[in-house]
Write an enzyme that holds these catalytic residues in place. Structure first.
Site, mmCIF file in Angstrom:
data_model
loop_
_atom_site.group_PDB
_atom_site.id
_atom_site.type_symbol
_atom_site.label_atom_id
_atom_site.label_comp_id
_atom_site.label_asym_id
_atom_site.label_seq_id
_atom_site.Cartn_x
_atom_site.Cartn_y
_atom_site.Cartn_z
ATOM 1 N N GLU A 515 -0.626 0.811 5.330
ATOM 2 C CA GLU A 515 -0.599 1.381 3.974
ATOM 3 C C GLU A 515 0.815 1.328 3.392
ATOM 4 O O GLU A 515 0.998 1.015 2.216
ATOM 5 C CB GLU A 515 -1.126 2.823 3.976
ATOM 6 C CG GLU A 515 -2.563 2.986 4.468
ATOM 7 C CD GLU A 515 -3.562 2.069 3.782
ATOM 8 O OE1 GLU A 515 -3.288 1.595 2.663
ATOM 9 O OE2 GLU A 515 -4.617 1.798 4.381
ATOM 10 N N ASP A 579 -1.416 -5.872 7.317
ATOM 11 C CA ASP A 579 -1.780 -5.758 8.736
ATOM 12 C C ASP A 579 -0.608 -6.145 9.633
ATOM 13 O O ASP A 579 -0.278 -5.435 10.591
ATOM 14 C CB ASP A 579 -2.980 -6.669 9.057
ATOM 15 C CG ASP A 579 -4.313 -6.035 8.660
ATOM 16 O OD1 ASP A 579 -4.356 -4.807 8.427
ATOM 17 O OD2 ASP A 579 -5.320 -6.776 8.590
HETATM 18 ZN ZN LIG Z 1 -5.185 -2.331 3.010
#
Ligand SMILES: [Zn+2]
Length: 675
Positions: A515, A579
């Protein structure tokens, strides 16, 4: 509001959500790292996903009412069972209840009352359908769309922070109005897509028949719907185009919007939604409203009536009697997603309460299932990850001092929101009546629509959340520059303060890093510390970023999802960057957290291996073929397998942990790195 960048695909249409048939033992915790979920016969250097998740995949077939089944779905399922307990208690409670328990209890009781709902058939929609049937001319279209605005007929209308001035909340109009999940569904020429379009038209026809229209008329109406939607789709932007916020910003006066689409009476619409005072707004996709205007001119009034009636039924079929529920499921659940069975009613009702009264339900949920200790531990991890990012940005070899200064300023300004809102939403203006399912749904829809429009012209509420506390997901909001972790995702086996640190950091640390990195992915990096769209990069640094990002989009575009469908690396770029950046940050934070400690191997796995298996197991999952095809078009996230394998492929720390030889699939010569 723009869609915030989330960890997982949010529910859509009939909700792509999660769950098994019956409440499992919700309170039994699985460990963050589960040895029985691994497949130690697989070589981690060849296919890390199979190594981490091979056992899980074998042991966790997709339940018949699910489109996919994953580590996250299982937590969500356990949550549903917990929420059911709360709701049944609230529904049965006698005597005085606090207002929020009255609302969720009576809403749930009305929803679970299948007998009353069955007796009413389609009658609860009669007023809306009659309003449309009584349309006298196309000039009055705006009146009907305005009166039924909570059903988002024809387009989306809402409030949003001005892209270029995040302190100002303005009105916003956006493309919408389609019954299939994406504009591409109307144009793809492969056999499966053509079959889907046929099935869709047959479904629309069937719904008109259920409303009592004669078969011949229903068939003609379905054709009109398809014709109008296809043209609206032609005016819609693709998902990849929509990933660039600059292409969605067209602030204009209402006068100019009326010039753009004069056949739609915007003044009437604004008056009916209670915002006649609005003078200017952001029109995200002007081409859509031009197309809409053209169609209003070219289609007969009767075709427009069919289109609007269809969308009223589509939006509400789930709340009607079983023939509507089942036909809706046949297309949206079975045909589109491959699900075999409808979810039991109690699950659908729990999801509806969460959707319409999520912060009232969430208040009860966090009291029982999310203590101050879990919140504090999660906050500690967030701060460590932020410290890791600060270090990372300071050391980044490719970034100039000027851009670096701005990046650090943005990072320091990120607000951390954990568990649940500091201030609960006030539902007192929303009336919930026991025994009135459709009435409750409609009033809740109007309440939410009005709540959104009421923000126009007011200061930004930075305490607000766009996910409910029980949600098993997380998000970054670029316009508020905040990261948000609902209590639902901070639960075992995804997050467990009692676990050894390594897999905990690999799993939830990776999520937090994900995030945070969204603030600096190809989309997020275009917003500044205050959440405004402003280029704070030097030209050379911007170019360097793009080049590094294209390494990732090229890499992911080679991954096959199903048949000959590959990952659309341009659609998934933001998530793939997040990621990778996220796990690198989690690794740094974990090393810092355990600095000076002597960590022993556990169960034959070194601490480093446990970190990575913890990450790999966060992506354990099975997905139905139909859903794989759908996600390939609409999901900005790569499939779970590649979220695991793609990331570790780019990390030298992984290759060292498993002694992978350069040239093996998980240890290529060329690695990608952005953050
Ligand atoms: Zn995301």
């Amino acid at each position: 509001m723009r869609t915030p960048t989330a960890l997982l695909l949010a529910p859509l249409l009939v909700s792509i959500c999660l769950t098994v048939s019956f409440a499992q033992d919700a309170e039994k915790h699985e460990p963050v790292l589960d040895l029985s979920s691994m497949d130690k016969t697989a070589d981690p250097c060849i296919d890390f996903f199979s190594y981490s998740c091979g056992g899980w995949i074998r042991n966790n077939p997709i339940p018949p009412d699910q489109s996919s089944w994953s580590a996250y779905s299982k937590v969500q399922d356990a949550n549903l069972a917990r929420l059911r307990g709360i709701l049944e208690g609230a529904a049965e409670a006698s005597g005085e209840r606090p207002a929020y328990l009255q609302k969720i209890g009576d809403y749930y009781a009305s929803c679970i009352d299948e007998k009353t709902i069955e007796e009413l058939g389609a009658r609860p929609l009669r007023d809306s359908l009659d309003t449309i049937a009584n349309l006298k001319s196309k000039a009055d279209l705006a009146n009907v769309v305005g009166k039924l605005a909570h059903d988002s007929l024809l387009f989306d209308f809402r409030s949003d922070q001005d892209f270029k001035n995040s302190a100002e909340v303005i009105a916003e109009a956006d493309q919408g109005g389609l019954g299939l999940p994406d504009r591409d569904y109307y144009f793809k020429t492969d056999v499966k897509s053509e079959q889907l379009r046929k099935a869709y038209v047959a479904h629309v026809e069937k719904m008109f028949e259920l409303l009592g229209h004669p078969p011949k008329a229903a068939a003609a109406e379905a054709q009109s719907v398809m014709r109008i939607e296809t043209e609206l789709a032609r005016g819609s932007m693709t998902r990849v185009e929509r990933r660039d916020p600059k292409s969605l910003y067209h602030r204009m006066s209402v006068v100019d919007l009326e010039k753009l689409s004069p056949n739609f009476r915007w003044a009437s619409y604004l008056r009916l939604v209670g915002r006649a005072d609005v003078e200017s707004l952001n029109v995200e996709v002007p081409g859509y409203f031009q197309k809409m205007n053209e169609r209003i001119d070219q289609e007969a009034l009767s075709s427009w009536k069919a289109y609007l009636q269809w969308h009223v039924v589509r939006a509400n079929a789930r709340f009607l009697s079983s023939e509507f529920v089942n036909e809706n499921f046949n297309f949206y659940g079975k045909t589109l997603q491959g699900r075999e069975q409808l979810k039991p009613r109690w699950k659908r009702c729990v999801e509806d309460v969460d959707n319409d009264l999520g912060e009232a339900l969430g208040q009860a949920y966090v009291q029982k299932y999310f203590g101050p200790d879990a919140k504090q531990k999660a906050l500690t991890m967030v701060k460590e990850i932020e410290a890791a990012m600060q270090e990372d940005v300071q050391d980044l070899p490719w970034m100039s001092a000027e851009t670096r200064k701005n990046a650090l300023e943005k990072l320091r300004a990120v607000a951390n929101k954990i568990g649940y809102p500091d201030k609960w939403r006030d539902y007192s203006a929303l009336q919930i009546k026991r025994g009135d399912e459709m009435g409750n749904v409609e009033r809740a829809g109007r309440f939410e629509f009005t709540r959104q429009l009421n923000k126009i012209g007011k200061p930004v509420d930075r305490l607000e959340w766009s996910m409910t506390p029980p949600t098993v997901n997380a998000y970054y909001d670029a316009q508020k520059n905040d990261i948000n972790f609902p209590a639902g995702i901070l639960q075992p086996p995804l997050f467990d303060p009692a676990s050894d640190a390594a897999p905990n950091y690999g799993n939830t640390g990776g999520t937090i890093g994900h995030e945070l990195t969204h603030g600096f992915d190809d989309e997020g990096r275009q917003f500044d510390a205050t959440g405004s769209l402003r280029d704070w990069w030097t030209e050379a640094d911007g170019k360097e970023f793009e080049q590094r990002a294209s390494c990732i989009s090229e890499q992911y575009s080679r991954f096959v999802i199903i048949d000959d469908i590959r990952v659309n690396g341009k659609l998934t770029l933001g998530e793939d960057v997040a990621d990778l950046g996220g796990l690198i940050l989690a690794y740094t934070a974990w090393k810092e957290d355990t600095r000076g400690q002597h960590l022993e191997p556990i169960d034959g796995l070194t601490p480093e291996q446990r970190f990575f298996v913890g990450y790999g197991q966060s992506w354990c999952g099975n997905t139905r073929d139909e859903t794989k095809r759908m996600r390939a078009t609409i999901d900005p996230h790569s499939p779970e397998k590649y979220r695991a394998n793609g990331v570790v492929t780019n990390m030298s720390q992984f290759q060292a942990a498993f002694h992978c030889k350069t040239g093996t699939p998980m240890a290529p010569e060329k690695r990608c790195r952005v953050w």
